[in-house]
Design an enzyme around this catalytic site. Structure first.
Site: not given
Length: 493
Positions: A199, A203, A221, A255
């Site tokens: 994410g 966070v 990741e 991503c």
């Protein structure tokens, strides 16, 4: 496919789930390789036998084209689950270690790769199937018990997987938690033997702080702004098609999407023209009208992306339109290219995570490298060049999780290479054997036989000259004379 409501996991149930899995792990249920192989094959069966339901769910959540789901999510998991099943015996086999020290030759020295225990996987919404099950299959192969926290932003997928997983996998060892902030907060209050999070970096900081309280190891990741450096001497038409391919996948909500392009002024017009031509070829009626182009996940993310376009000082040279999808439930944005973007532009403030591609002009490859070096380390650095010197310069003077030359996104398909970030883009490595390694640990094993005792007697006091000579011998090792200092970097390449 019918629309299902995902029931959030009651907060009071979450610690009970963790306790149940700890009991399962302590029982040794997941240790036998045969058990792991059977569960991995079941995971593949689940994906294969329910591929239509999965594609329908992701169409409802993300407007994902069926081909993207079959190739980028379901197919990968089936193939990788079966690959892991084929290699479980090899990966778990104890490794005999040959020692160099003569007086240790008769010792029995090995390395065992054993499961860490009960692990937590926190999955994102953008590739909700692949990014939940990719860590899961590695954990299964390693012999762990697993809790998966699914994203509430992809509710149809969460509902489907919550129903399917216990039909195929052993619920004593593998469970799902659904919910939002309260549920993930409760999950993070508990101690886990490993946490795998995919994410956003903001966070990730919260998760890292929670993990630190229990000294829990982490795999992060993340993402970031993955740049594309374009050598003006490269094939600009091919480069444009391959960059655009990376940007249009899942409407840029991935991503490893190319985030921005660094290019010399002399090559920029031809590159932009090639982008426009490719987009027209792929979407002759426009992206918004195509079933081959995904939607933005929800109005909040769409508003963020539209806000970037409203505030940029660059010039939109391709795309820019927004609209609803065909069922009116999600919003869409077409592939958009923005030229004349300066380094302080709003488009350069953070990861775009959408179908917007800024073009940044640089004087040369050296300035492009310095531009990348001045920013947080990206998950991937893309570069287009056929010049070995340029390739070497980019490789050795930049830092990124991965580096890919002359294409985008396709590095994900190479199962034999590790994937992961560095610094702000995360840490830890995954895919196939690397995923197994994440959730296992190397336990060194030494068995020192009784009959070597005479050779160890000097370690007991009272110490005499012989003991001193033998136990201090390493302090007298001859250190080689240095050869020529410095030298080239060719040996690194």
């Amino acid at each position: 496919m019918a629309s299902f409501t995902t029931e959030y996991t009651p907060l009071e149930e979450i610690p009970k789930i963790r306790t149940q899995l700890r009991d399962t792990f302590a029982s040794g249920l997941t240790l036998p390789p045969a058990y792991r192989i059977q569960q991995l094959r079941q995971l593949a069966r689940m994906c294969q036998e329910n591929k239509d339901a999965i594609t329908d769910a992701l169409a409802l959540d993300l407007g994902k084209p069926k081909i993207e789901v079959l190739s980028g999510e379901i197919g990968h998991i089936i193939a990788r689950s079966l690959h892991a099943a084929e290699h479980v015996h090899e990966w778990t086999r104890p490794e005999k270690v040959e020692v160099d020290t003569p007086w240790q030759k008769e010792w029995d020295t090995r390395i065992y790769r054993l499961p860490k225990g009960v692990v937590l996987v926190i999955a994102p919404w953008n590739y909700p199937m692949a990014l939940a099950l990719q860590p899961l299959l590695g954990a299964i192969a390693a012999g762990c018990c697993v809790v998966i926290k699914l994203s509430e932003i992809a509710p149809h997928h969460a509902s489907l997987l919550t129903r399917l997983l216990p039909q195929y996998l052993d619920s004593r060892a593998y469970r799902i938690v659904n919910g939002g902030v309260p549920e993930v907060t409760k999950v993070l209050e508990l101690q886990w033997d490993h946490i795998f999070y995919t994410g956003h970096s903001a966070v990730a900081r919260i998760i890292s702080a929670a993990a630190a309280k229990h000294l829990t190891p982490l795999t992060l990741e993340l993402g970031g702004k993955s740049p594309v450096i374009i050598d003006p001497a490269s094939d600009l038409t091919l480069a444009a098609r391959r960059v655009l391919y990376g940007k249009f996948n899942n409407a840029g909500q991935i991503c490893v999407s190319p985030d921005y392009v660094l290019i010399h002024a002399s090559a920029k017009p031809a590159f932009i023209a090639a982008l426009q031509e490719a987009c027209k070829e792929w979407f002759p009626n426009g992206c918004l009208e195509s079933d081959d182009f995904a939607s933005i996940v929800n109005p909040t993310h769409h508003a963020r992306l539209k806000g970037l376009l409203d505030r940029t000082k660059g010039q939109i040279v391709m795309g820019g339109r927004v609209g609803e999808d065909k069922n009116g439930q999600m919003v869409r944005m077409e592939l958009t290219v923005v030229d004349g973007v300066e380094e302080d532009d709003v488009l350069m403030e953070g990861e775009i995570f959408g179908p917007i591609l800024p073009i940044v002009e640089v004087r040369d490859i050296d300035e492009a490298i310095e531009f990348v070096r001045a920013r947080p380390h990206p998950l991937v650095l893309y570069a287009f060049t056929q010049n070995d010197e340029v390739r070497r310069k980019i490789l050795l003077r930049t830092t990124s999780g991965n580096i890919t030359f002359n294409d985008t996104v396709m590095q994900l398909s190479v199962n034999e290479l590790p994937f992961g970030g560095v610094g702000e883009s995360g840490h830890g490595r995954q895919i196939q054997k690397w995923s197994f390694d994440i959730f296992s640990y190397e336990r060194s094993y030494v068995d020192i036989p009784p009959h070597v005792e005479p050779g160890l007697s000097h370690r007991y006091p009272p110490y005499d000259d012989r003991a001193m000579a033998m136990m201090s011998a390493a302090t007298n090792i001859e250190i080689p004379t240095d050869e020529i200092a410095g030298g080239g970097v060719e040996e690194l390449l």
